[in-house]
Design a protein around this motif. Structure first.
Motif, PDB file in Angstrom:
ATOM      1  N   ASN A   1     -15.449 -41.177 -27.135  1.00 52.40           N
ATOM      2  CA  ASN A   1     -15.362 -39.832 -26.560  1.00 52.40           C
ATOM      3  C   ASN A   1     -15.912 -38.780 -27.518  1.00 52.40           C
ATOM      4  OD1 ASN A   1     -14.595 -38.013 -24.511  1.00 52.40           O
ATOM      5  ND2 ASN A   1     -12.744 -37.486 -25.632  1.00 52.40           N
ATOM      6  N   ASN A   2     -15.593 -38.914 -28.789  1.00 54.06           N
ATOM      7  CA  ASN A   2     -15.957 -37.857 -29.730  1.00 54.06           C
ATOM      8  C   ASN A   2     -17.240 -38.119 -30.481  1.00 54.06           C
ATOM      9  OD1 ASN A   2     -13.637 -36.182 -29.279  1.00 54.06           O
ATOM     10  ND2 ASN A   2     -12.521 -37.932 -30.077  1.00 54.06           N
ATOM     11  N   ALA A   3     -17.743 -39.331 -30.406  1.00 51.58           N
ATOM     12  CA  ALA A   3     -18.981 -39.623 -31.129  1.00 51.58           C
ATOM     13  C   ALA A   3     -20.054 -40.193 -30.208  1.00 51.58           C
ATOM     14  CB  ALA A   3     -18.709 -40.596 -32.265  1.00 51.58           C
ATOM     15  N   ALA A   4     -19.675 -40.623 -28.996  1.00 52.36           N
ATOM     16  CA  ALA A   4     -20.622 -41.278 -28.082  1.00 52.36           C
ATOM     17  C   ALA A   4     -21.486 -42.284 -28.839  1.00 52.36           C
ATOM     18  CB  ALA A   4     -21.463 -40.262 -27.314  1.00 52.36           C
ATOM     19  N   ARG A   5     -20.832 -43.031 -29.695  1.00 54.20           N
ATOM     20  CA  ARG A   5     -21.460 -44.133 -30.430  1.00 54.20           C
ATOM     21  C   ARG A   5     -20.448 -45.281 -30.433  1.00 54.20           C
ATOM     22  NH1 ARG A   5     -26.023 -42.155 -33.709  1.00 54.20           N
ATOM     23  NH2 ARG A   5     -26.147 -44.254 -34.554  1.00 54.20           N
ATOM     24  N   TYR A   6     -20.904 -46.471 -30.801  1.00 58.99           N
ATOM     25  CA  TYR A   6     -20.014 -47.631 -30.833  1.00 58.99           C
ATOM     26  C   TYR A   6     -19.198 -47.638 -32.128  1.00 58.99           C
ATOM     27  CZ  TYR A   6     -22.111 -49.183 -26.557  1.00 58.99           C
ATOM     28  OH  TYR A   6     -22.498 -49.242 -25.248  1.00 58.99           O
ATOM     29  N   PRO A   7     -18.054 -48.366 -32.142  1.00 57.95           N
ATOM     30  CA  PRO A   7     -17.124 -48.274 -33.279  1.00 57.95           C
ATOM     31  C   PRO A   7     -17.728 -48.656 -34.632  1.00 57.95           C
ATOM     32  CG  PRO A   7     -16.032 -49.302 -31.409  1.00 57.95           C
ATOM     33  CD  PRO A   7     -17.478 -49.143 -31.025  1.00 57.95           C
ATOM     34  N   ASP A   8     -18.761 -49.495 -34.652  1.00 60.22           N
ATOM     35  CA  ASP A   8     -19.342 -49.878 -35.941  1.00 60.22           C
ATOM     36  C   ASP A   8     -20.257 -48.797 -36.500  1.00 60.22           C
ATOM     37  OD1 ASP A   8     -20.961 -50.653 -33.617  1.00 60.22           O
ATOM     38  OD2 ASP A   8     -22.425 -51.355 -35.091  1.00 60.22           O
TER      39      ASP A   8
ATOM     40  N   TYR B   1     -23.676 -34.081 -29.235  1.00 62.38           N
ATOM     41  CA  TYR B   1     -22.864 -33.448 -30.276  1.00 62.38           C
ATOM     42  C   TYR B   1     -22.968 -34.262 -31.569  1.00 62.38           C
ATOM     43  CZ  TYR B   1     -19.919 -36.329 -27.190  1.00 62.38           C
ATOM     44  OH  TYR B   1     -19.456 -37.304 -26.353  1.00 62.38           O
ATOM     45  N   VAL B   2     -22.510 -33.662 -32.671  1.00 57.87           N
ATOM     46  CA  VAL B   2     -22.625 -34.323 -33.973  1.00 57.87           C
ATOM     47  C   VAL B   2     -21.742 -35.573 -34.010  1.00 57.87           C
ATOM     48  CG1 VAL B   2     -20.758 -33.025 -35.120  1.00 57.87           C
ATOM     49  CG2 VAL B   2     -22.717 -33.825 -36.466  1.00 57.87           C
ATOM     50  N   ALA B   3     -22.208 -36.622 -34.692  1.00 58.62           N
ATOM     51  CA  ALA B   3     -21.419 -37.854 -34.850  1.00 58.62           C
ATOM     52  C   ALA B   3     -21.721 -38.395 -36.241  1.00 58.62           C
ATOM     53  CB  ALA B   3     -21.803 -38.874 -33.781  1.00 58.62           C
ATOM     54  N   PHE B   4     -20.765 -38.244 -37.141  1.00 57.94           N
ATOM     55  CA  PHE B   4     -21.035 -38.599 -38.539  1.00 57.94           C
ATOM     56  C   PHE B   4     -20.907 -40.097 -38.769  1.00 57.94           C
ATOM     57  CE2 PHE B   4     -19.882 -34.093 -38.956  1.00 57.94           C
ATOM     58  CZ  PHE B   4     -21.025 -33.658 -39.616  1.00 57.94           C
TER      59      PHE B   4
ATOM     60  N   ASP C   1     -22.060 -28.312 -35.735  1.00 54.41           N
ATOM     61  CA  ASP C   1     -22.174 -29.594 -36.448  1.00 54.41           C
ATOM     62  C   ASP C   1     -21.610 -29.526 -37.865  1.00 54.41           C
ATOM     63  OD1 ASP C   1     -23.619 -30.018 -34.164  1.00 54.41           O
ATOM     64  OD2 ASP C   1     -25.561 -30.234 -35.153  1.00 54.41           O
ATOM     65  N   ILE C   2     -21.549 -28.320 -38.433  1.00 55.33           N
ATOM     66  CA  ILE C   2     -21.072 -28.188 -39.813  1.00 55.33           C
ATOM     67  C   ILE C   2     -19.763 -27.408 -39.874  1.00 55.33           C
ATOM     68  CG2 ILE C   2     -23.422 -28.296 -40.737  1.00 55.33           C
ATOM     69  CD1 ILE C   2     -23.266 -25.233 -41.148  1.00 55.33           C
ATOM     70  N   ALA C   3     -19.244 -27.002 -38.707  1.00 52.68           N
ATOM     71  CA  ALA C   3     -18.056 -26.141 -38.676  1.00 52.68           C
ATOM     72  C   ALA C   3     -16.867 -26.839 -39.326  1.00 52.68           C
ATOM     73  CB  ALA C   3     -17.724 -25.778 -37.232  1.00 52.68           C
ATOM     74  N   THR C   4     -16.003 -26.042 -39.951  1.00 55.82           N
ATOM     75  CA  THR C   4     -14.794 -26.614 -40.548  1.00 55.82           C
ATOM     76  C   THR C   4     -13.617 -26.529 -39.576  1.00 55.82           C
ATOM     77  OG1 THR C   4     -14.401 -24.483 -41.600  1.00 55.82           O
ATOM     78  CG2 THR C   4     -15.428 -26.191 -42.940  1.00 55.82           C
ATOM     79  N   SER C   5     -13.744 -25.684 -38.569  1.00 57.78           N
ATOM     80  CA  SER C   5     -12.703 -25.593 -37.556  1.00 57.78           C
ATOM     81  C   SER C   5     -13.351 -25.952 -36.220  1.00 57.78           C
ATOM     82  CB  SER C   5     -12.166 -24.157 -37.532  1.00 57.78           C
ATOM     83  OG  SER C   5     -11.047 -24.069 -36.703  1.00 57.78           O
ATOM     84  N   PHE C   6     -12.777 -26.886 -35.499  1.00 61.74           N
ATOM     85  CA  PHE C   6     -13.341 -27.349 -34.229  1.00 61.74           C
ATOM     86  C   PHE C   6     -14.800 -27.773 -34.382  1.00 61.74           C
ATOM     87  CE2 PHE C   6      -9.607 -24.987 -32.706  1.00 61.74           C
ATOM     88  CZ  PHE C   6      -9.030 -25.985 -31.941  1.00 61.74           C
TER      89      PHE C   6
END
Ligand SMILES: Cc1cc2nc3c(=O)[nH]c(=O)nc-3n(C[C@H](O)[C@H](O)[C@H](O)COP(=O)(O)OP(=O)(O)OC[C@H]3O[C@@H](n4cnc5c(N)ncnc54)[C@H](O)[C@@H]3O)c2cc1C
Length: 466
Positions: A173-180, A387-390, A415-420
């Motif tokens: 949901n938050n990264a739209a990437r797979y767990p690995d 959205y950003v996904a680190f 993408d660099i915000a410290t809040s939300f």
């Protein structure tokens, strides 16, 4: 310090919520601002259109949509200032899940035989979430042990497969990437940002702007009175002691005392900076920390309603969430669904057959009538992602540096915000901070010019206090 005649006080590059917030706040203070936007519209990764999707006609949001008025103070202020209406999505009656390849009718999140595993995982996740403070950069909280692949984090929970599959949803949901592929830390930070509430990870899909996000971002831009140039991508940003020169891909140049870089993090590497940005900023942009979400709007008949379904992407071909956005009575409902549109891994197609397969995977026997979607992975101006996904091992080391001003350049993006971080709220927050920092810099520079002028007219060496 020069007394150069600049074209503008500040040039803002990128007209998403971060850039437009910076523009509007600087204009509010009387600064002369130019906004350069690559697209033919504002809003960036928020994009609302009024259109027809089958029997539904209304606002369709392709990107950022939901806000949370309990804590997103910037969004609450903007919505109130511009008279935008906040509406609630229908509260679901049905909460089915699709985890580890099995349909579970809900509302219990996992089958009864794994309920103790659920409790164990919940406790462990919440213990880690409570180590994180919203608003404090993630490299200042001693959290590197959590900056590991989400898949490894889930394995370490030591729980049954259906519980693991259920919680893997947070990553999709938050990264739209797979767990690995994605780090656990920003996902846990996302939950921390929601007042340390795991349940709100689902519940936050609720409040949205009735008139659309476009109505808000356009109202903010109109209010600023700033010069706006559309379809004007920036190619080069050069700064020296005097100020900043910004050159567009078409070859036009503009000068200003300061600039706000408000493009997505991943797009910084498409711009030539002179002098080059710090090694951390340069590397983080080049590494492409992006998500791959498809968000579709579909008219569906024959599915339960109102419904909210969570799926684990690993066993559901990348599907991770779907829910009722509008009840259409006898014509069914508008379902908003998300799946991972991975460039290198199999997924649903983005044509009718692909979306139909998604709907039938989650709601066997349901009928897809019509749909609409935007492929962010093919969108150059969002850096071919959403959205950003680190990726693991990065944000616990670099977060503060990403937002650190460099000379007369200030950085703003969710993408660099410290809040939300990753939210529209984070974009607005980072834009407002960049505006404050740019204004402070211009005030300091103006004082220095005045002090030097005074000193030279008085014939005495005087230095400006900082
Ligand atoms: C599918 C999806 C669903 C989402 N759902 C939500 C949600 O429900 N709630 C929520 O809060 N957030 C959500 N988000 C996240 C939210 O949309 C973003 O965090 C936010 O919009 C980012 O704003 P920004 O201003 O930082 O960046 P952007 O909106 O990306 O703005 C950057 C701007 O820079 C421009 N640009 C890029 N390169 C150049 C260049 N070289 N020169 C000039 N201009 C350039 C781009 O065109 C763009 O307009 C979602 C995002 C997506 C993709």
């Amino acid at each position: 310090m020069s007394t150069h005649n600049f074209d503008y006080d500040t040039i803002v590059i990128g007209g998403g919520f971060a850039g437009v917030s910076a523009v509007r706040d600087l204009a509010d203070q009387g600064y002369h601002v130019l906004l350069l936007e690559a697209r033919n519209r504002l809003g960036g990764r928020t994009w609302s259109e009024t259109k027809k999707v089958g029997d539904f006609e209304g606002v369709v949001e392709h990107g950022g949509q939901w806000i949370w008025s309990d804590r997103q103070i910037n969004m609450v202020a903007e919505v109130a200032r511009y008279g935008i209406t906040v509406e609630h999505s229908p509260f679901p009656d049905y909460f089915p899940t699709l985890a580890h390849g099995e349909h579970n009718p809900g509302p219990l999140p996992v089958p009864l035989e794994e309920i103790y595993d659920f409790e164990k995982a919940y406790f462990r996740i919440m213990t880690d979430v409570h180590r994180i403070t919203r608003g404090v950069p993630l490299d200042k909280q001693n959290l590197s042990d959590l900056d590991i692949p989400w898949g490894e984090y889930l394995d370490n929970l030591g729980v049954g497969p259906k519980t693991r599959a259920f919680f893997s949803f947070i990553g999709a949901n938050n990264a739209a990437r797979y767990p690995d592929e994605t780090s656990a830390l920003p996902l846990l930070a996302f939950v921390a940002g929601l007042d340390h509430s795991l349940l709100r990870t689902w519940g936050v899909v609720d409040e949205y702007l009735k008139e659309g996000t476009g109505a808000l971002v356009n109202a903010m831009a109109d209010d600023s009175g700033a010069d706006i140039r559309y379809e004007t991508p920036v190619a080069r940003v050069e700064q020296n002691d005097d100020g900043v020169t910004v050159t567009t891909r078409a070859g036009d140049s503009f000068t200003a005392k300061t600039a706000v870089i408000a493009t997505p993090l991943v797009c910084w590497s498409d711009i030539v900076f002179s002098p080059v940005l710090s090694p951390v900023k340069t590397a983080m942009s080049a590494e492409r920390h992006v998500s791959y979400p498809i968000k579709f709007w579909a008219q569906v008949k024959g599915a339960p309603k109102p419904v909210a379904t969570i799926a684990d992407a690993d066993s559901s071909n990348g599907a991770f969430i779907a829910f009722t956005q509008h009840d259409l009575g006898d014509d069914g409902q508008v379902i908003v669904g998300f799946f991972i549109d991975h460039p290198d891994r199999p997924s649903f197609g983005t044509d009718f057959a692909g979306v139909e397969q998604f709907i039938q995977t989650l709601y066997p026997g349901a009928e897809l009538v019509a749909f609409d979607l935007h492929r962010w992975v093919t969108d150059e101006w969002s850096g071919n992602g959403g959205y950003v996904a680190f990726q693991p091992g990065r944000i616990s080391q670099t977060h503060s540096e990403l937002g650190r001003p460099e000379g007369k350049l200030f950085f703003a993006t969710s993408d660099i915000a410290t809040s939300f971080n990753g939210w529209i709220e984070g974009a607005v927050d980072s834009g407002k901070k960049a505006a404050v920092d740019a204004a402070r810099q211009m005030t300091r520079d103006a004082i220095e010019v005045a002090v030097r002028a005074h000193a030279s007219s008085a014939g005495a060496p005087v230095s400006a206090a900082r």
